[in-house]
Design a protein around this motif. Structure first.
Motif, mmCIF file in Angstrom:
data_model
loop_
_atom_site.group_PDB
_atom_site.id
_atom_site.type_symbol
_atom_site.label_atom_id
_atom_site.label_comp_id
_atom_site.label_asym_id
_atom_site.label_seq_id
_atom_site.Cartn_x
_atom_site.Cartn_y
_atom_site.Cartn_z
ATOM 1 N N PHE A 98 0.839 -1.261 -0.073
ATOM 2 C CA PHE A 98 0.034 -0.239 0.212
ATOM 3 C C PHE A 98 0.888 1.309 -0.048
ATOM 4 O O PHE A 98 0.429 2.162 0.538
ATOM 5 N N SER A 99 1.973 1.113 -0.547
ATOM 6 C CA SER A 99 2.882 2.549 -0.785
ATOM 7 C C SER A 99 2.149 3.389 -1.524
ATOM 8 O O SER A 99 2.481 4.613 -1.261
ATOM 9 N N ASP A 100 1.722 3.010 -2.551
ATOM 10 C CA ASP A 100 1.206 4.000 -3.602
ATOM 11 C C ASP A 100 -0.345 4.164 -3.733
ATOM 12 O O ASP A 100 -0.776 5.292 -4.072
ATOM 13 N N ASN A 101 -0.972 3.307 -3.239
ATOM 14 C CA ASN A 101 -2.450 3.312 -3.214
ATOM 15 C C ASN A 101 -3.076 2.534 -1.892
ATOM 16 O O ASN A 101 -2.568 1.732 -1.106
ATOM 17 N N SER A 102 -4.563 2.557 -1.687
ATOM 18 C CA SER A 102 -4.852 2.097 -0.675
ATOM 19 C C SER A 102 -5.512 0.802 -0.798
ATOM 20 O O SER A 102 -6.147 0.077 -0.101
ATOM 21 N N VAL B 116 -23.831 -1.687 -6.606
ATOM 22 C CA VAL B 116 -22.829 -1.064 -5.699
ATOM 23 C C VAL B 116 -22.736 -1.635 -4.260
ATOM 24 O O VAL B 116 -23.795 -2.126 -3.750
ATOM 25 N N PHE B 117 -21.539 -1.753 -3.916
ATOM 26 C CA PHE B 117 -21.394 -2.539 -2.891
ATOM 27 C C PHE B 117 -20.502 -1.535 -1.669
ATOM 28 O O PHE B 117 -19.631 -0.835 -2.273
ATOM 29 N N ASP B 118 -20.996 -1.676 -0.631
ATOM 30 C CA ASP B 118 -20.239 -0.721 0.312
ATOM 31 C C ASP B 118 -18.832 -0.998 0.699
ATOM 32 O O ASP B 118 -18.579 -2.269 0.156
ATOM 33 N N ALA B 119 -18.113 -0.394 1.422
ATOM 34 C CA ALA B 119 -16.803 -0.661 1.874
ATOM 35 C C ALA B 119 -16.573 -1.995 2.634
ATOM 36 O O ALA B 119 -15.402 -2.608 2.407
ATOM 37 N N ASN B 120 -17.703 -2.670 3.183
ATOM 38 C CA ASN B 120 -17.456 -4.098 3.622
ATOM 39 C C ASN B 120 -18.015 -5.015 2.815
ATOM 40 O O ASN B 120 -18.011 -6.143 3.263
ATOM 41 N N SER C 147 -12.900 7.257 -4.028
ATOM 42 C CA SER C 147 -13.494 8.651 -3.647
ATOM 43 C C SER C 147 -14.885 8.231 -3.341
ATOM 44 O O SER C 147 -15.382 8.805 -2.273
ATOM 45 N N LYS C 148 -15.536 7.131 -3.733
ATOM 46 C CA LYS C 148 -16.770 6.711 -3.478
ATOM 47 C C LYS C 148 -16.910 5.772 -2.265
ATOM 48 O O LYS C 148 -17.934 5.404 -1.805
ATOM 49 N N LYS D 101 -9.991 2.877 6.208
ATOM 50 C CA LYS D 101 -9.206 4.161 6.759
ATOM 51 C C LYS D 101 -8.912 4.052 8.094
ATOM 52 O O LYS D 101 -8.142 4.762 8.739
ATOM 53 N N ASP D 102 -9.550 2.922 8.690
ATOM 54 C CA ASP D 102 -9.024 2.613 10.374
ATOM 55 C C ASP D 102 -7.753 1.761 10.088
ATOM 56 O O ASP D 102 -7.320 1.397 11.050
ATOM 57 N N GLY D 103 -7.352 1.577 8.956
ATOM 58 C CA GLY D 103 -6.004 0.867 8.988
ATOM 59 C C GLY D 103 -6.270 -0.838 8.901
ATOM 60 O O GLY D 103 -5.355 -1.496 8.512
ATOM 61 N N SER D 104 -7.498 -1.120 8.762
ATOM 62 C CA SER D 104 -7.714 -2.682 8.776
ATOM 63 C C SER D 104 -7.504 -3.054 7.319
ATOM 64 O O SER D 104 -7.803 -2.376 6.521
ATOM 65 N N ILE D 105 -6.906 -4.331 7.096
ATOM 66 C CA ILE D 105 -6.778 -4.684 5.871
ATOM 67 C C ILE D 105 -7.921 -5.926 5.465
ATOM 68 O O ILE D 105 -8.094 -6.588 6.205
ATOM 69 N N GLU D 106 -8.454 -6.013 4.271
ATOM 70 C CA GLU D 106 -9.636 -6.924 3.890
ATOM 71 C C GLU D 106 -9.370 -7.243 2.400
ATOM 72 O O GLU D 106 -8.750 -6.379 1.587
ATOM 73 N N ALA D 107 -9.535 -8.494 2.389
ATOM 74 C CA ALA D 107 -9.305 -8.912 0.878
ATOM 75 C C ALA D 107 -10.845 -9.499 0.405
ATOM 76 O O ALA D 107 -11.757 -10.089 1.174
#
Ligand code: FES
Length: 145
Positions: free
Chosen positions: A50-54, A106-110, A94-95, A71-77
């Motif tokens: 994640f050096s260049d991207n989230s 459309v799916f949320d971040a989870n 951005s969305k 944004k909370d630092g958690s990593i999910e796949a």
């Protein structure tokens, strides 16, 4: 034993065998399911990934995965296959959402469906961080592929 008794006994035996098989399958699903194996894939350290991207996109065994840092630092796949009809979803930072261009899902971040035709969440993939090396490892279960 007459023919009628033999037939009744045969039907009862088949019924007992069927019920037993169903019961055993419920108690020991691994015995009756497709052979399961877990495939470990070492992705790299968090800093490397994640050096260049989230988020990153990984193609493994003809499947596409999106690994993102929240944004909370958690990593999910997530398996990038849309749960509507299998089109690849894309992460939109951005969305803060996964978007599927095929039918506007459309799916949320989870990974939960928010709008459009998908009703089921995206499939999450287990991952962990190695204590010593801090490498992130994906655990792919091939019993679903
Ligand atoms: S395949 Fe994704 S919305 Fe239809």
């Amino acid at each position: 034993m007459n023919r009628r008794k033999f037939f009744d006994l045969l039907v009862q035996s088949l019924a007992i065998t069927g019920v037993s098989a169903i019961t055993l399958a419920g108690l020991f699903p691994a015995l009756f399911s497709k052979k399961r194996s877990i495939h470990k894939v070492v992705l790299g350290t968090e800093e490397e990934l994640f050096s260049d991207n989230s988020y990153i996109i990984k193609h493994i065994d003809q499947q596409t995965f999106i690994i993102k840092k929240g944004k909370d630092g958690s990593i999910e796949a997530f398996d990038a296959a849309c749960t509507h009809a299998g089109c690849p979803v894309q992460w939109n930072d951005s969305k803060n959402s996964f978007l599927c261009k095929c039918h506007g899902g459309v799916f949320d971040a989870n990974g939960s469906p928010v709008s459009g035709p998908p009703k089921k969440p995206l499939n999450k993939v287990n991952l962990m961080k190695r204590n010593q090396t801090q490498e992130i490892i994906l655990y792919l279960d091939n019993s679903h592929s």
